[in-house]
Design a protein around this motif. Structure first.
Motif, mmCIF file in Angstrom:
data_model
loop_
_atom_site.group_PDB
_atom_site.id
_atom_site.type_symbol
_atom_site.label_atom_id
_atom_site.label_comp_id
_atom_site.label_asym_id
_atom_site.label_seq_id
_atom_site.Cartn_x
_atom_site.Cartn_y
_atom_site.Cartn_z
ATOM 1 N N SER A 194 24.059 -51.707 -44.446
ATOM 2 C CA SER A 194 24.395 -52.451 -43.242
ATOM 3 C C SER A 194 25.724 -51.954 -42.677
ATOM 4 O O SER A 194 26.567 -51.456 -43.412
ATOM 5 N N LEU A 195 25.896 -52.109 -41.369
ATOM 6 C CA LEU A 195 27.081 -51.632 -40.664
ATOM 7 C C LEU A 195 27.342 -50.160 -40.967
ATOM 8 O O LEU A 195 28.420 -49.740 -41.337
ATOM 9 N N SER A 196 26.285 -49.373 -40.835
ATOM 10 C CA SER A 196 26.390 -47.934 -41.068
ATOM 11 C C SER A 196 25.740 -47.215 -39.901
ATOM 12 O O SER A 196 25.205 -47.834 -38.983
ATOM 13 N N THR A 197 25.785 -45.884 -39.939
ATOM 14 C CA THR A 197 25.143 -45.096 -38.900
ATOM 15 C C THR A 197 23.659 -44.899 -39.183
ATOM 16 O O THR A 197 22.956 -44.293 -38.374
ATOM 17 N N ALA A 198 23.185 -45.375 -40.328
ATOM 18 C CA ALA A 198 21.772 -45.267 -40.688
ATOM 19 C C ALA A 198 21.005 -46.484 -40.190
ATOM 20 O O ALA A 198 21.582 -47.513 -39.859
ATOM 21 N N SER A 199 19.692 -46.359 -40.178
ATOM 22 C CA SER A 199 18.836 -47.475 -39.764
ATOM 23 C C SER A 199 17.885 -47.825 -40.900
ATOM 24 O O SER A 199 18.267 -47.744 -42.057
ATOM 25 N N GLY A 200 16.651 -48.183 -40.597
ATOM 26 C CA GLY A 200 15.726 -48.647 -41.617
ATOM 27 C C GLY A 200 15.931 -50.130 -41.877
ATOM 28 O O GLY A 200 16.749 -50.793 -41.232
ATOM 29 N N ILE A 201 15.191 -50.662 -42.841
ATOM 30 C CA ILE A 201 15.349 -52.082 -43.158
ATOM 31 C C ILE A 201 16.656 -52.345 -43.887
ATOM 32 O O ILE A 201 17.097 -53.486 -43.998
ATOM 33 N N GLN A 226 27.984 -39.856 -31.198
ATOM 34 C CA GLN A 226 29.178 -40.492 -31.749
ATOM 35 C C GLN A 226 29.298 -41.948 -31.303
ATOM 36 O O GLN A 226 29.543 -42.848 -32.114
ATOM 37 N N ILE A 227 29.104 -42.181 -30.014
ATOM 38 C CA ILE A 227 29.208 -43.544 -29.492
ATOM 39 C C ILE A 227 28.067 -44.411 -30.019
ATOM 40 O O ILE A 227 28.263 -45.565 -30.405
ATOM 41 N N GLY A 228 26.870 -43.863 -30.036
ATOM 42 C CA GLY A 228 25.731 -44.620 -30.548
ATOM 43 C C GLY A 228 25.844 -44.912 -32.028
ATOM 44 O O GLY A 228 25.430 -45.970 -32.492
ATOM 45 N N GLY A 229 26.423 -43.970 -32.797
ATOM 46 C CA GLY A 229 26.552 -44.165 -34.226
ATOM 47 C C GLY A 229 27.593 -45.203 -34.583
ATOM 48 O O GLY A 229 27.353 -46.107 -35.375
ATOM 49 N N MET A 230 28.777 -45.067 -33.999
ATOM 50 C CA MET A 230 29.842 -46.018 -34.310
ATOM 51 C C MET A 230 29.654 -47.330 -33.574
ATOM 52 O O MET A 230 30.194 -48.362 -33.978
ATOM 53 N N GLY A 231 28.900 -47.308 -32.500
ATOM 54 C CA GLY A 231 28.628 -48.526 -31.749
ATOM 55 C C GLY A 231 29.574 -48.695 -30.579
ATOM 56 O O GLY A 231 30.789 -48.544 -30.721
ATOM 57 N N ALA A 287 29.531 -32.008 -37.948
ATOM 58 C CA ALA A 287 30.248 -33.104 -38.595
ATOM 59 C C ALA A 287 29.911 -34.423 -37.919
ATOM 60 O O ALA A 287 29.709 -35.446 -38.581
ATOM 61 N N VAL A 288 29.829 -34.405 -36.591
ATOM 62 C CA VAL A 288 29.484 -35.611 -35.831
ATOM 63 C C VAL A 288 28.043 -36.020 -36.075
ATOM 64 O O VAL A 288 27.745 -37.188 -36.378
ATOM 65 N N THR A 289 27.122 -35.079 -35.963
ATOM 66 C CA THR A 289 25.701 -35.423 -36.094
ATOM 67 C C THR A 289 25.333 -35.796 -37.524
ATOM 68 O O THR A 289 24.486 -36.663 -37.742
ATOM 69 N N ALA A 290 25.976 -35.164 -38.517
ATOM 70 C CA ALA A 290 25.657 -35.485 -39.913
ATOM 71 C C ALA A 290 26.210 -36.852 -40.303
ATOM 72 O O ALA A 290 25.502 -37.669 -40.887
ATOM 73 N N PHE A 291 27.478 -37.127 -39.986
ATOM 74 C CA PHE A 291 28.062 -38.408 -40.367
ATOM 75 C C PHE A 291 27.367 -39.567 -39.668
ATOM 76 O O PHE A 291 27.220 -40.649 -40.237
ATOM 77 N N ASN A 292 26.936 -39.339 -38.429
ATOM 78 C CA ASN A 292 26.244 -40.390 -37.681
ATOM 79 C C ASN A 292 24.747 -40.402 -37.939
ATOM 80 O O ASN A 292 23.999 -41.108 -37.258
ATOM 81 N N ASN A 293 24.315 -39.613 -38.921
ATOM 82 C CA ASN A 293 22.910 -39.616 -39.341
ATOM 83 C C ASN A 293 21.940 -39.269 -38.215
ATOM 84 O O ASN A 293 20.856 -39.845 -38.097
ATOM 85 N N ALA A 294 22.346 -38.346 -37.355
ATOM 86 C CA ALA A 294 21.457 -37.823 -36.314
ATOM 87 C C ALA A 294 21.025 -36.416 -36.731
ATOM 88 O O ALA A 294 21.805 -35.669 -37.319
ATOM 89 N N LEU A 337 28.432 -36.057 -45.940
ATOM 90 C CA LEU A 337 28.613 -36.745 -44.658
ATOM 91 C C LEU A 337 27.488 -37.743 -44.413
ATOM 92 O O LEU A 337 27.726 -38.879 -43.979
ATOM 93 N N ILE A 338 26.261 -37.323 -44.666
ATOM 94 C CA ILE A 338 25.101 -38.191 -44.434
ATOM 95 C C ILE A 338 25.179 -39.434 -45.306
ATOM 96 O O ILE A 338 24.969 -40.567 -44.842
ATOM 97 N N ILE A 339 25.487 -39.242 -46.577
ATOM 98 C CA ILE A 339 25.545 -40.369 -47.512
ATOM 99 C C ILE A 339 26.677 -41.317 -47.148
ATOM 100 O O ILE A 339 26.504 -42.547 -47.134
ATOM 101 N N LEU A 340 27.856 -40.774 -46.834
ATOM 102 C CA LEU A 340 28.995 -41.613 -46.460
ATOM 103 C C LEU A 340 28.726 -42.368 -45.161
ATOM 104 O O LEU A 340 29.076 -43.545 -45.029
ATOM 105 N N GLY A 341 28.101 -41.686 -44.193
ATOM 106 C CA GLY A 341 27.793 -42.360 -42.936
ATOM 107 C C GLY A 341 26.749 -43.442 -43.093
ATOM 108 O O GLY A 341 26.763 -44.443 -42.360
ATOM 109 N N GLY A 342 25.848 -43.267 -44.053
ATOM 110 C CA GLY A 342 24.763 -44.224 -44.232
ATOM 111 C C GLY A 342 25.049 -45.311 -45.241
ATOM 112 O O GLY A 342 24.233 -46.214 -45.421
#
Length: 455
Positions: free
Chosen positions: A317-324, A95-100, A179-186, A211-216
């Motif tokens: 950008s500014l999401s819980t997802a990474s990549g380019i 949660q902390i890593g995802g939201m920053g 819910a936490v792991t899916a929204f934060n794309n973990a 959740l994954i799509i909204l978080g990313g």
């Protein structure tokens, strides 16, 4: 003794200690903050009460890195090897890593009515990918409110669905965790074999994939949609990300289903409806979430190639997802289109794209590609494993996706260290990482234009 010195020298001595103070760039502070959080998480996970059998410090460090970077690669099974305490620590790190951690820091400062300093403003701007200081406060609160609202609604839906088959305490616990792991794309799951046991459950699949799509998709996009609510009034960037997300999800879904529908080791033995659900969930998870609804090791090579591309693209950008990031890909495609049409400006949504933005997109693309190539090369030197597995593992780590052929715990120590470095670089962004290690110098020298051949 200080009183014997001339006033001018005394003043210099008072100033010099401040001049020698370490001035770190915002990306470097972000990197150090994530490192500190990883170390704290590793300490907590290495405690005896965190696991059924106490984790070694390296195992705890790997799991903490994977959680803070919202990756999901694991050298243990969180569902069976961690206690409830360890699983809660893992979810909190996600949660902390995802939201920053900067989001929490800014919210805490505002809540305590403390003024944000110039250096803190620069740090927040870097974390939120914003250019306006006035938007820091609103963005921080938007991130917190949006994440909390979406996660709570999804957890309630999952709880109501899972309480039919599970005790209500277990259903609630698993609903909150997923819910936490899916929204934060973990990609951490408390089910055995990730999401394979529920791959045919429509409610679970649609809730978790949502959740994954909204978080990313990015908090700025979600906030803009929430405020404007009409397509015509949305920002051009918001429209681009929404269109790009839709296209990439459709491409991923149709590609996975078409390539695997007759593969008896993945989708071939399922009915049409279950095939569609499993393919959709796997497509959504490939966008840096890491859950699996089928055996990744038995996917066709062509399917894995498509998934590697989707992983490396990532989310917004500014999401819980990474990549380019989707925006980077769109800018690069627009630049190519402008070159082919012999236009001097790069245009998107009837808006010109600044040359600095194009340069940043190109630099991020090339740096990510270089990191990926070097990491795969090193893995081939360290391991005697199929090249497909190593290509997949490296892409999964660099994009913080978390899917694997099941080789993560089998890798040698040097390879696992390399995977941790890739996860860390992928979460911060390769461009940010390089920026944090370099000293930015401005030069007033201008050179005459030269003719250099390309292509």
């Amino acid at each position: 003794m200080r009183n014997w010195l001339p006033n001018s020298l005394t003043r210099r001595l008072e100033v010099n200690p401040q001049a020698r103070t370490l001035s770190a760039s915002p990306p470097l502070v972000l990197a150090l903050g994530f490192m500190a959080l990883i170390v704290l998480g590793a300490i907590l996970l290495s405690l005896p009460q965190a696991a059924e059998q106490r984790l070694g410090i390296f195992q705890a460090l790997f799991m903490a890195t994977s959680a803070v970077t919202v990756t999901g690669l694991a050298v243990i099974d969180p569902a069976t090897d961690l206690t409830h305490f360890g699983q809660i620590v893992l979810a909190l790190l996600v949660q902390i890593g995802g939201m920053g951690f900067v989001t929490f820091a800014v919210i805490a400062a505002i809540t305590m009515h403390k003024r944000i300093s110039v250096s803190q403003q620069a740090l927040a701007l870097e974390a939120f990918n914003q250019t306006s200081v006035s938007r820091i406060r609103s963005t921080a609160f938007q991130v917190f409110k949006i994440a909390a609202l979406i996660e709570l609604i999804a957890a309630a839906i999952l709880f109501l669905r899972w309480t039919i088959d599970l005790p209500w305490t277990t259903a609630l616990y698993r609903a909150l965790f997923h819910a936490v792991t899916a929204f934060n794309n973990a990609g951490f799951s408390l089910f055995h074999d990730s999401l394979v046991p529920i791959s045919g459950d429509f409610v679970s699949v649609m809730t978790l994939s949502g959740l994954i799509i909204l978080g990313g998709i990015g908090f700025t996009v979600l906030a803009d949609v929430g405020q404007k609510k009409r397509w015509q009034t949305l920002l051009p960037y918001t429209k681009l990300i929404l269109i790009g997300t839709l296209i990439l999800n459709l491409i991923g879904f149709t590609s996975l289903w078409a390539l695997e529908f007759n593969n008896p080791k993945t989708l071939g033995m399922l009915g049409i409806g279950d095939q569609a659900l499993a393919a959709w969930m796997q497509n959504a998870a490939t966008r840096t979430a890491g859950f699996t609804t089928m055996d990744i090791a038995h996917l066709r090579d062509s399917t894995q190639l498509v998934m590697i591309v989707l992983m490396l693209i990532g989310g917004g950008s500014l999401s819980t997802a990474s990549g380019i990031k989707i925006g980077t890909l769109i800018v690069l495609l627009a630049a190519v289109r402008s070159y082919i049409r012999q236009r001097e400006e790069v245009v998107l949504m009837e808006r010109s794209v600044a040359p600095e933005t194009v340069q940043k997109a190109l630099a991020l693309f090339l740096i990510t590609g270089a990191l990926y190539f070097i990491s795969v090369l090193l893995l081939t030197l360290f391991e005697d494993l199929p090249i497909t597995s190593l290509l997949f593992e490296a892409a999964s780590a660099l994009s913080t996706t978390g899917m694997s052929h099941g080789i993560t715990h089998k890798l040698s120590t040097p390879s696992q260290i390399l995977i941790m470095v890739l996860m860390f670089a992928g979460r911060l962004g390769p461009l940010t990482l390089i920026y944090s290690l370099a000293t930015r110098k401005r030069s007033r020298i201008r050179y005459p234009e030269g003719n250099f051949q390309v292509g």
